[in-house]
Design an enzyme around this catalytic site. Structure first.
Site, PDB file in Angstrom:
ATOM      1  N   THR A 220     -53.584  76.173  48.788  1.00 42.96           N
ATOM      2  CA  THR A 220     -53.922  75.373  47.612  1.00 42.96           C
ATOM      3  C   THR A 220     -53.117  75.828  46.407  1.00 42.96           C
ATOM      4  O   THR A 220     -52.621  75.008  45.627  1.00 42.96           O
ATOM      5  CB  THR A 220     -55.427  75.469  47.307  1.00 42.96           C
TER       6      THR A 220
ATOM      7  N   HIS B  63     -55.923  61.746  47.209  1.00 43.71           N
ATOM      8  CA  HIS B  63     -54.570  62.217  47.528  1.00 43.71           C
ATOM      9  C   HIS B  63     -53.952  61.391  48.656  1.00 43.71           C
ATOM     10  O   HIS B  63     -52.833  60.867  48.520  1.00 43.71           O
ATOM     11  CB  HIS B  63     -54.628  63.691  47.920  1.00 43.71           C
TER      12      HIS B  63
ATOM     13  N   LYS C 167     -46.729  59.418  55.271  1.00 41.49           N
ATOM     14  CA  LYS C 167     -47.981  59.356  54.505  1.00 41.49           C
ATOM     15  C   LYS C 167     -49.077  58.616  55.284  1.00 41.49           C
ATOM     16  O   LYS C 167     -50.265  58.847  55.046  1.00 41.49           O
ATOM     17  CB  LYS C 167     -47.742  58.659  53.153  1.00 41.49           C
TER      18      LYS C 167
ATOM     19  N   LYS D  47     -67.334  66.317  59.863  1.00 40.99           N
ATOM     20  CA  LYS D  47     -67.125  67.273  58.771  1.00 40.99           C
ATOM     21  C   LYS D  47     -66.968  66.475  57.474  1.00 40.99           C
ATOM     22  O   LYS D  47     -65.906  66.457  56.834  1.00 40.99           O
ATOM     23  CB  LYS D  47     -65.891  68.136  59.051  1.00 40.99           C
TER      24      LYS D  47
END
Length: 316
Positions: free
Chosen positions: A212, A154, A128, A143
Site C-alpha cells: 500500500t 479503483h 484493467k 470475503k
C-alpha cells in the site's frame, strides 16, 4: 421557444462530441476493439459495480464460500507475467532511454515503434478488465469486507480512465503512469500468488502493508510528473495533464485513508486492547493479594485453614 433552445444545445453537444471523436482523437486506434466509443467501456464498468455490490453478494447469500486455491495461484501467476510483459513494453517504448521525464510528446505517426507503443497502451487498457477478477474472487469466497469503497472505485474507474488515454494520447508523457503501475502490479500479484499457496508461505509475508505504501508513492510520483507540465512548454494536451494528475490525487487520498484504517488505527487499537488486558490482570492480581492479606490480618483466612485441617483429621 424553450424546446428550440434545448434542441440547439443538444445539437451543439452532439456536434462537439462527434468532432472530438472524429477529429481530435488518434485515428490509428479508432477501429480497435472497444475504441470507437466510450459507451461500451462505461457499460462494462457499471456492470462490474452491479455484479460485485448487488448480484454477486445476492448469489452467494445462501451458498458456502468457494475455495479457489488453484484458480487464485494460476490467476495471479498470469497477472505477474502479463504485468512483466506490459512493463517491458513501456521500457521498449522509450522510458529510461529515449523518453524524456521532463516532457515527452505523443508520436502519432505510423512509425513501427510508435504503433507498438499504441498497442501496448491498448493492452494496458485491456489489463484493467482482467483485474476485475480480483473482486469477483473476493465475492465467490465471501470475503465481502475486501470489497471496500477503495477497491470498487479503483477497479471501476480505471478502464474508463485508460480508455481516454488510448483514444487520445496512446504514448508519450501519459505512459509514465502505466509504466509505474505495471511495475507495482508485478510485486502486488506476486504477493497474492504467494499468499494463495497457503499458511506455510503466508507466515513469511510480513510486507503486505508496504504494498500500500508503494502504491501511495506511485501516485505521488505520477502527480509530480503530470503537473510539472503546467510550468514548462511542452507539446502535450493540458487536459490530460489535469486528467492524470487529478486521478493521482484521488487515488492517493483513497489509498492513504485505507492505510490509516488498516494499519495505523488497527495497530493503535491492538496496543490499547493489550494495555487494557494487562491492566485488568494487574488489577485482579492486586485485588487477590489484598483480599488474602486482609483475610490473614482479621483471622478469617487462618480460621478457614484451621477448619479445613480439622475436617481432614476428623475424616481420618
Amino acid at each position: 421557444m424553450i424546446v428550440a433552445v434545448k434542441m440547439e444545445v443538444l445539437n451543439r453537444v452532439v456536434a462537439a462530441y462527434n468532432d472530438l471523436m472524429d477529429n481530435k482523437s488518434d485515428q490509428r486506434v479508432k477501429d480497435w476493439f472497444l475504441m470507437s466509443s466510450p459507451l461500451p467501456t462505461l457499460a462494462i464498468c457499471l456492470t462490474y459495480v452491479f455484479i460485485v455490490k448487488v448480484a454477486g453478494p445476492k448469489f452467494m447469500e445462501n451458498r458456502k464460500p468457494y475455495e479457489l486455491k488453484s484458480v487464485l495461484i494460476w490467476y495471479n501467476l498470469f497477472q505477474v507475467i502479463f504485468s512483466c510483459w506490459l512493463f517491458n513494453e513501456s521500457i521498449v517504448s522509450g522510458w529510461f532511454h529515449s523518453y524524456s521525464f521532463r516532457c515527452q510528446p505523443v508520436d502519432y505517426s505510423d512509425n513501427p515503434l510508435a504503433l507498438r507503443t499504441a498497442r501496448g497502451c491498448w493492452w494496458y487498457y485491456f489489463s484493467k478488465f482482467t483485474e476485475f477478477f480480483d473482486t469477483f474472487f473476493f465475492v465467490l469466497r465471501k470475503k465481502f469486507d475486501h470489497v471496500s469503497k477503495l477497491h470498487v472505485i479503483h477497479h471501476g474507474i480505471m478502464p474508463m480512465s485508460v480508455w481516454f488515454g488510448v483514444k487520445f494520447t496512446p504514448g508519450g508523457h501519459s505512459t509514465f503512469f502505466g509504466m509505474l503501475n505495471t511495475f507495482v502490479h508485478i510485486i502486488m500479484y506476486a504477493y497474492y500468488m504467494l499468499a494463495a499457496l497457503g499458511p506455510q508461505v503466508q507466515k513469511f509475508l510480513w510486507w503486505k502493508k508496504y504494498l500500500t505504501a508503494l502504491q501511495m508513492i506511485q501516485f505521488v510520483l505520477v502527480f509530480l510528473h503530470a503537473f510539472q507540465l503546467l510550468f514548462v512548454d511542452c507539446d502535450y494536451p493540458r487536459a490530460f495533464v489535469w486528467w492524470i494528475g487529478m486521478h493521482a490525487v484521488l487515488f492517493y487520498y483513497l489509498f492513504s485513508d485505507f492505510y490509516k484504517q488498516a494499519y495505523i488505527k488497527k495497530s493503535k487499537k491492538e496496543k490499547a486492547k493489550v494495555k487494557v488486558e494487562a491492566d485488568g490482570i494487574k488489577a485482579e492480581t492486586k485485588e487477590t493479594k489484598l483480599s488474602l492479606l486482609n483475610g490473614f490480618s482479621n483471622g478469617s483466612a487462618l480460621s478457614d485453614v484451621r477448619q479445613r485441617m480439622a475436617g481432614a483429621v476428623a475424616s481420618q
